[in-house]
Design a protein around this motif. Sequence first.
Motif, mmCIF file in Angstrom:
data_model
loop_
_atom_site.group_PDB
_atom_site.id
_atom_site.type_symbol
_atom_site.label_atom_id
_atom_site.label_comp_id
_atom_site.label_asym_id
_atom_site.label_seq_id
_atom_site.Cartn_x
_atom_site.Cartn_y
_atom_site.Cartn_z
ATOM 1 N N TRP A 75 -5.888 -3.456 -2.183
ATOM 2 C CA TRP A 75 -6.985 -2.480 -1.766
ATOM 3 C C TRP A 75 -7.554 -2.312 -3.336
ATOM 4 C CZ3 TRP A 75 -8.014 2.303 -3.380
ATOM 5 C CH2 TRP A 75 -9.108 3.120 -2.963
ATOM 6 N N ASP A 106 -4.605 -0.320 -4.979
ATOM 7 C CA ASP A 106 -3.245 -0.641 -4.062
ATOM 8 C C ASP A 106 -2.949 -2.034 -4.281
ATOM 9 O OD1 ASP A 106 -0.914 -0.721 -2.847
ATOM 10 O OD2 ASP A 106 -2.121 -0.360 -0.792
ATOM 11 N N ASP A 144 6.156 -6.295 2.303
ATOM 12 C CA ASP A 144 5.006 -6.678 2.213
ATOM 13 C C ASP A 144 4.055 -6.062 3.458
ATOM 14 O OD1 ASP A 144 6.063 -8.617 3.827
ATOM 15 O OD2 ASP A 144 4.418 -10.118 3.113
ATOM 16 N N TYR A 145 4.747 -5.675 4.382
ATOM 17 C CA TYR A 145 4.070 -5.428 5.384
ATOM 18 C C TYR A 145 3.600 -3.867 5.750
ATOM 19 C CZ TYR A 145 8.697 -3.996 6.929
ATOM 20 O OH TYR A 145 9.991 -3.221 7.217
ATOM 21 N N LEU A 146 2.554 -3.491 6.356
ATOM 22 C CA LEU A 146 2.010 -1.879 6.504
ATOM 23 C C LEU A 146 3.120 -0.876 6.862
ATOM 24 C CD1 LEU A 146 -0.536 -0.585 6.298
ATOM 25 C CD2 LEU A 146 -0.840 -0.517 8.982
ATOM 26 N N TRP A 147 3.017 -0.050 5.854
ATOM 27 C CA TRP A 147 4.182 1.182 5.996
ATOM 28 C C TRP A 147 5.469 0.771 5.691
ATOM 29 C CZ3 TRP A 147 1.349 5.265 5.486
ATOM 30 C CH2 TRP A 147 0.023 5.489 6.082
ATOM 31 N N SER A 184 0.276 2.453 -3.026
ATOM 32 C CA SER A 184 0.928 2.032 -1.818
ATOM 33 C C SER A 184 -0.245 2.438 -0.612
ATOM 34 C CB SER A 184 2.223 2.778 -1.464
ATOM 35 O OG SER A 184 1.818 4.095 -1.095
ATOM 36 N N THR A 185 0.051 1.971 0.409
ATOM 37 C CA THR A 185 -0.784 2.401 1.824
ATOM 38 C C THR A 185 -1.366 3.865 1.582
ATOM 39 O OG1 THR A 185 0.170 0.668 2.906
ATOM 40 C CG2 THR A 185 -0.942 2.241 4.212
#
Length: 472
Positions: A75, A106, A144-147, A184-185
């Motif tokens: 991001w 991010d 490496d995945y969301l949350w 981070s997210t």
Amino acid sequence: MKRKLLYWLCSFVLIAGWSCSKSDDSNQIVEPDKPTVDEPSTATQLVANWNLEEDIDLSKVEKAEAGKWRYLGGWNESNATVTQESLRGVNGSRCLAIIAESEDVDVMFGQKITGLDPAKPYKATARIKTEGIAQGKGGNICLDYLWAPASEGVTGTKDWTSVTLEIDEIPADSTITLCLRLGSTANSSQGVAYFDNISLKENTDLYIRESEHIRLMVDKKYVSISDAQIDTWLGNLDKVYEAYVELFSGRKPFEGKVITLRSAVIGAWAYAGNPVQWNQDYISSALLAVGKGDWCFGIMHELGHDFAPYISNATYAFDWNEELFANFRMYYALEKLNATVITDANILLPDGSTKTETKTYVGAELKQLYKSETTNCYDRTIGANKAVEMGNALCYKLIQIKEKYGWELYIKAFDELYKVPRNETEESGMTQWDKFDYFMSVLTKQAGEDIYANNFTSAELGTIRTYLQTQQ
């Protein structure tokens, strides 16, 4: 002679864990910054280019590659710069840097790691140094995945700091992507983060024991009772789990997957979910009580939360107090299994003062706790016409209703309610009284008679309504 003496001194200090170095002025003995990760020569190292000494291609790619560190962006990546720095790593070595001087970002590097054992847990560690990171997650390592799980973040201006990421679940394809990340997210950061000495190894610090429905996964240092005692306890928790399934007409949380009890650093005794996060500060004492026959009130309570309406994406329009309902679900298992719990009771003395006393309750004896042995029990709230927090008092009232109609009333009522889809808009406009009233209407329907008229006095209802109408 001087040369032999210098050789002897260097040998001595090296054995002692020090190093001998030479400057322009004199021979000096210095203590280096010691990495916390083992080098490949002394331990199995699963990360390629773990110390970042080999050249790294800094161009951005879409996917991580096996055996290489690659920049994956992220991001607001246009405001980030990545470099491989010489002489700025641990002990003057090379390292990677993510630099975001003007805006939060991010972004991350990643390396695909293959050939892992899905049956084993792993632990990743890294050294991180930061400059001027005021907010957000800061420098961290993660998947490496969301949350995805992540290590603690490093912020501020700090010298080399060790971080740890425990990876409990490895995918069936035996592959993960380990990442070095700034931000981070939903928790981006601005500043500079340096990364060095990244390690991934099997996590041999964990005590792991598994039954049919429950897996215990905590640090070995917290376990001082025998495997046999742990196995007995996990077998008891299996029975509790099966009792909950029975109460909810066969429904199982998390698609019936084994529920893990996992040590964690959190701000509560435990958090429900899968895993159930268990505050590491309380594990040792709880397991000692387990060794004395305790089924563990706290863990049964958290497992009760796992059977909340979300397991069916069902309505919460009846669930006015989820803590109360977790205890009520637990009471079903306790009574059915004649289980033992050891917990603190707040005893009211004749002079009006109270004392805390550790008590043992077996099966249905626990209703005494909800009736008279907590600050929010029946005798001190509803029974005394006090419209104050009354979670345990209302749990006692639900138990009274059960004693008149049997558990079948609740099994039918929950089955009906868990078939009603969730409507968060509707729920947001309801007070706790509205939800309580809705639940009583469903009980009335299933009982075939007015639950209010046959189980509450007018004084009790007035006290309950007065309090619950003020609570959202």
